[in-house]
Write an enzyme that holds these catalytic residues in place. Structure first.
Site, PDB file in Angstrom:
ATOM      1  N   LYS A  10      42.055 -42.828   8.883  1.00 41.29           N
ATOM      2  CA  LYS A  10      41.129 -42.462   8.052  1.00 41.29           C
ATOM      3  C   LYS A  10      40.940 -43.980   7.105  1.00 41.29           C
ATOM      4  O   LYS A  10      42.032 -44.840   7.050  1.00 41.29           O
ATOM      5  CB  LYS A  10      41.337 -41.327   6.890  1.00 41.29           C
ATOM      6  CG  LYS A  10      42.557 -41.481   6.241  1.00 41.29           C
ATOM      7  CD  LYS A  10      42.206 -42.267   4.948  1.00 41.29           C
ATOM      8  CE  LYS A  10      43.522 -42.348   3.996  1.00 41.29           C
ATOM      9  NZ  LYS A  10      43.432 -43.242   2.954  1.00 41.29           N
ATOM     10  N   ASP A 135      46.859 -35.673   2.081  1.00 38.85           N
ATOM     11  CA  ASP A 135      45.905 -36.083   3.254  1.00 38.85           C
ATOM     12  C   ASP A 135      45.791 -35.175   4.523  1.00 38.85           C
ATOM     13  O   ASP A 135      44.625 -35.576   4.821  1.00 38.85           O
ATOM     14  CB  ASP A 135      46.375 -37.551   3.623  1.00 38.85           C
ATOM     15  CG  ASP A 135      46.004 -38.763   2.664  1.00 38.85           C
ATOM     16  OD1 ASP A 135      45.013 -38.358   1.777  1.00 38.85           O
ATOM     17  OD2 ASP A 135      46.667 -39.888   2.825  1.00 38.85           O
TER      18      ASP A 135
END
Length: 293
Positions: A10, A135
């Site tokens: 990401k 996350d």
């Protein structure tokens, strides 16, 4: 039945630090985005033990690894007696601000939920993954999302256009804990306009997306490692439309209109000892962005 999975990295298109929470974590708000860069994992059933082998980057293969911990957490949560043999092949740089470990843990939860037949929903897996890392819920959801809280409260956004991405990972690392501990709000001049970023994404406007790139941890990271600002400038000179540090760093990304342009920017980038990777925004509409073959 063996399962093969891809765990996507990401980047952060925006990152705002809102203050410190009573639990010691920082309250954040950020627009997060999956990219095509991924690790490979392969899972095979075994009679009763979890084993992990790791290829690349010298990561530990035992209980310190998030893959092992995710498998062990899922097994304990559902009272599973089966085991798993897991092989992880690393391509996402470690300690780079790209959520490589979290992506691997997310892939593990999805793959073993399928292999062991535990029947947990995506929301169930997100709540479970939150115990291991902030996350992981985003890595389970994937795509384009607005994250709040410690980063674990995620809301799906319209898909970001498929821009090219040039990642530049310097030869040094940065501790996430150290960056947050060093953060002082007055150091950050710019504050992200999350709504402006979301509007730019909805309009598929690459230049507007690039104009809204802001990470409030970046000034702190540059104070700790001034080379980050040099990398940003070199990416701009190479032709990137917009540049930003991802997460708590130290990786810097440059956005381009498409993948071909990203390759051209990478070729012009005047690298020294940095690692340069070309990839692109991942913007499928699948529910899970951890693909199981």
């Amino acid at each position: 039945m063996s399962i093969k999975a891809r765990a996507r990295a990401k980047i952060n298109l925006t990152l705002e630090v809102l203050g410190k929470r009573p639990d010691g974590y920082h309250e954040v708000e950020m627009v997060m985005q999956s990219i095509e860069l991924h690790d490979y994992l392969e899972f095979s059933p075994t009679p009763g033990k979890i084993t992990l082998t790791v290829e690349g980057d010298g990561l530990p293969a035992g209980a310190q690894n998030l893959v092992y911990r995710a498998a062990d957490l899922l097994r304990g949560h559902r009272g599973i007696r089966q085991g798993a043999s897991i092989h992880l092949k690393k391509y996402i740089p470690v300690a780079a601000g790209l959520a490589g470990g979290s992506a691997d843990a997310a892939a593990t939860l999805i793959a073993l939920n399928k292999m062991w037949g535990t029947g947990l929903s995506l929301l169930d897996l997100m709540k479970l993954g939150e115990r291991l890392g902030s996350d992981i819920p985003f890595c389970l959801l994937g795509g384009t999302a607005l994250a709040r809280g410690r980063g674990e409260r995620v809301e799906r956004l319209p898909a970001c256009p498929g821009l090219g991405v040039v990642l530049v990972k310097p030869p040094f690392g940065l501790s996430t804990a150290h960056v947050y501990q060093s953060y002082k709000r007055e150091v950050s001049v710019d504050k992200p306009d999350h709504r402006g970023m979301i509007n730019a994404i909805e309009k598929n406007d690459a230049r507007a997306i690039c104009s809204h790139l802001v990470n409030m941890l970046e000034p702190v990271a540059i104070q700790l490692q001034p080379a980050i600002s040099v990398i940003k400038e070199k990416l701009r000179q190479a032709g990137a439309l917009g540049v930003l540090m991802s997460g708590s760093g130290p990786t810097v990304f440059g956005l381009t209109p498409d993948l071909d342009t990203a390759h051209a920017v990478a070729a012009r980038y005047n690298r020294r000892d940095e690692q340069v990777i070309v990839t692109n925004i991942l913007n499928t509409n699948d529910k899970a962005y951890i693909s199981c073959d």
